[in-house]
Motif scaffolding. Structure first.
Motif, PDB file in Angstrom:
ATOM      1  N   ASP A  51     -36.781 -21.113  -9.424  1.00 52.69           N
ATOM      2  CA  ASP A  51     -37.348 -22.462  -9.473  1.00 52.69           C
ATOM      3  C   ASP A  51     -36.470 -23.324  -8.574  1.00 52.69           C
ATOM      4  OD1 ASP A  51     -37.985 -25.063  -9.973  1.00 52.69           O
ATOM      5  OD2 ASP A  51     -37.727 -24.959 -12.148  1.00 52.69           O
ATOM      6  N   ALA A  75     -25.141 -27.354  -8.142  1.00 53.02           N
ATOM      7  CA  ALA A  75     -26.335 -26.723  -8.720  1.00 53.02           C
ATOM      8  C   ALA A  75     -26.409 -25.252  -8.305  1.00 53.02           C
ATOM      9  CB  ALA A  75     -27.592 -27.469  -8.290  1.00 53.02           C
ATOM     10  N   THR A  77     -36.248 -26.336  -7.887  1.00 52.37           N
ATOM     11  CA  THR A  77     -35.995 -27.738  -8.228  1.00 52.37           C
ATOM     12  C   THR A  77     -34.582 -28.161  -7.819  1.00 52.37           C
ATOM     13  OG1 THR A  77     -37.427 -27.526 -10.154  1.00 52.37           O
ATOM     14  CG2 THR A  77     -35.924 -29.412 -10.118  1.00 52.37           C
ATOM     15  N   TYR A  78     -33.626 -27.279  -8.070  1.00 52.87           N
ATOM     16  CA  TYR A  78     -32.216 -27.630  -7.849  1.00 52.87           C
ATOM     17  C   TYR A  78     -31.869 -27.732  -6.371  1.00 52.87           C
ATOM     18  CZ  TYR A  78     -31.219 -22.695  -6.796  1.00 52.87           C
ATOM     19  OH  TYR A  78     -31.192 -21.453  -6.230  1.00 52.87           O
ATOM     20  N   GLU A 136     -26.348 -21.907 -10.659  1.00 50.71           N
ATOM     21  CA  GLU A 136     -27.303 -20.794 -10.580  1.00 50.71           C
ATOM     22  C   GLU A 136     -26.571 -19.461 -10.452  1.00 50.71           C
ATOM     23  OE1 GLU A 136     -30.474 -20.463 -11.073  1.00 50.71           O
ATOM     24  OE2 GLU A 136     -30.782 -22.587 -11.449  1.00 50.71           O
ATOM     25  N   ASP A 192     -34.178 -29.324  -4.297  1.00 59.24           N
ATOM     26  CA  ASP A 192     -34.863 -30.595  -3.999  1.00 59.24           C
ATOM     27  C   ASP A 192     -35.156 -30.912  -2.537  1.00 59.24           C
ATOM     28  OD1 ASP A 192     -34.268 -33.887  -3.590  1.00 59.24           O
ATOM     29  OD2 ASP A 192     -35.743 -33.321  -5.079  1.00 59.24           O
ATOM     30  N   SER A 198     -23.627 -32.440  -5.343  1.00 58.56           N
ATOM     31  CA  SER A 198     -24.353 -32.072  -6.559  1.00 58.56           C
ATOM     32  C   SER A 198     -25.228 -30.855  -6.314  1.00 58.56           C
ATOM     33  CB  SER A 198     -25.234 -33.231  -7.028  1.00 58.56           C
ATOM     34  OG  SER A 198     -24.433 -34.309  -7.426  1.00 58.56           O
ATOM     35  N   ARG A 199     -25.785 -30.779  -5.113  1.00 57.13           N
ATOM     36  CA  ARG A 199     -26.620 -29.635  -4.747  1.00 57.13           C
ATOM     37  C   ARG A 199     -25.747 -28.369  -4.688  1.00 57.13           C
ATOM     38  NH1 ARG A 199     -28.410 -27.827   0.141  1.00 57.13           N
ATOM     39  NH2 ARG A 199     -30.546 -27.050   0.225  1.00 57.13           N
ATOM     40  N   ASP A 200     -24.557 -28.512  -4.131  1.00 58.88           N
ATOM     41  CA  ASP A 200     -23.627 -27.377  -4.106  1.00 58.88           C
ATOM     42  C   ASP A 200     -23.291 -26.938  -5.536  1.00 58.88           C
ATOM     43  OD1 ASP A 200     -23.625 -27.543  -1.375  1.00 58.88           O
ATOM     44  OD2 ASP A 200     -21.667 -28.510  -1.225  1.00 58.88           O
TER      45      ASP A 200
END
Lengths: 242, 242
Positions: free
Chosen positions: B230, B135, B232-233, B139, B235, B131-133
């Protein structure tokens, strides 16, 4: 299995779900909610948001930039999981807005993580679905980065058709599509005027018509060729986990 | 835990891993391989590819279009999982090329799925990493779609710094970076000449210098403001699963 939800149909394409797994999946659907079109279900920066499983209607995921422009990252259709990433990150990193009236099941973070711990096969299936979503974002990135407006639009319409077919909402020849040209523009990184012109060209060349809320594909092979559309990333080849 | 791999460090940021889970994770690392720079480890269309956990070096994931242009989707650094999506889809939907000499552990699809079935918490951790990938790809999509060249470049350099810091390979003030301006150009959807000009502007404004294989951030706050960054993504707030 006639009453399978679109979500179960979609996961079932990857993992052959047992009765027990189906029961656990059904439990995620108890908090059914209705959302009107045009009002955000989740907004960027929201803390501890819920996830949703979309039962009917369409939504869009988008990010707003500080200058006020917006980029639509993707549209979601019935069977799609919304906001999974935001649950795992405990903060929403994007907005989710219904394009039409929407029915969706709210899934709390705790319920989701508990379900995963009980049935790793479901976790793997959701990982697959998330990977498929990522693959679509990759295609949109490649489209905006390197495809011209016509190829990009054709690719987008083919992708939607392939996704809708998987959940029984369309066929190779066409599907109902509630998206406005403004929404298409924000997704494709084009102006609405440009989208209008591209759609007219595609229609006049006898490839595809998008009018009155319906996409009709007249020449699938030619459209696939134009868009360089390879649907490997949408994988419909049957379950990897038996 | 001083000998944790970068991969374990990264997953550990999301899930507090037990000794048993660490042991299962270590078992995924047995097939260590070395790859020279510039030759694809995985190519688009490859059937039943393996996944890899990157131990050292940098790679890029890219897609080639039929016209011969390429779009780099992302770079991967130590601790990153490569080709997860391709394993789940049984066909690689992108190419993976080492930017430097690379050491990586090959993970067979069967081993990965078996590990998930034994420990759902690891499956959830890998879902988080995926999920981070995703995100990051989002971006990059927003960047190419809606950010100008300078904001986009600044955002990219900040994101890399944040990722490297998580695996102990950089700090808020700078990091080693083996990327050429050609590679940056293919990732940012710019020409190499344009990248060169943007980097000069960022340097002359006293924000960040990228020279001789090193990124030095001179004014973090101003760079964050310029890029509207930002994180946030990405985390880093500590484990969601205790």
């Amino acid at each position: 299995m006639a009453n399978r939800s679109p979500f179960a149909s979609k996961l079932g394409a990857f993992v052959a779900l047992s009765d027990e797994e189906m029961t656990l999946l059904d439990r995620l659907h108890v908090r059914r909610k209705v959302f009107p079109a045009g009002r955000d279900m989740v907004h960027e920066g929201q803390k501890n948001p819920s996830a949703y499983i979309l039962a009917s209607g369409w939504v869009c995921s988008y990010k707003l930039l500080s200058g006020g422009t917006r980029q639509i990252v993707d549209f979601q259709i019935p069977g799609d999981f919304l906001g999974l990433r935001s649950v795992l990150f405990r903060t929403a990193d994007h907005n989710i807005e219904p394009v039409t009236r929407v029915e969706a099941s709210e899934v709390l973070a705790t319920d989701l993580l508990e379900t995963f711990s009980k049935t790793p096969r479901l976790a793997t299936a959701v990982l697959w679905a998330a990977s498929r979503d990522e693959a679509m974002v990759v295609e949109h990135l490649v489209g905006i980065g390197r495809r011209d407006a016509k190829e990009r639009t054709a690719h987008f319409l083919l992708e939607l058709g392939s996704r809708l077919k998987l959940v029984g909402l369309g066929s190779a020849s066409g599907y109902a599509c509630p998206l406005s040209q403004n929404l298409l523009a924000d997704a494709l990184g084009l102006s609405a005027v440009h989208v209008n012109r591209v759609l007219r060209e595609l229609r006049e060349e006898g490839l595809v018509t998008f009018q009155h809320g319906r996409v009709e594909i007249h020449d699938l092979d030619a459209l696939v060729l134009l868009a360089d559309f390879d649907q490997t990333y949408l994988d419909h080849d049957g379950p990897l986990l038996k």
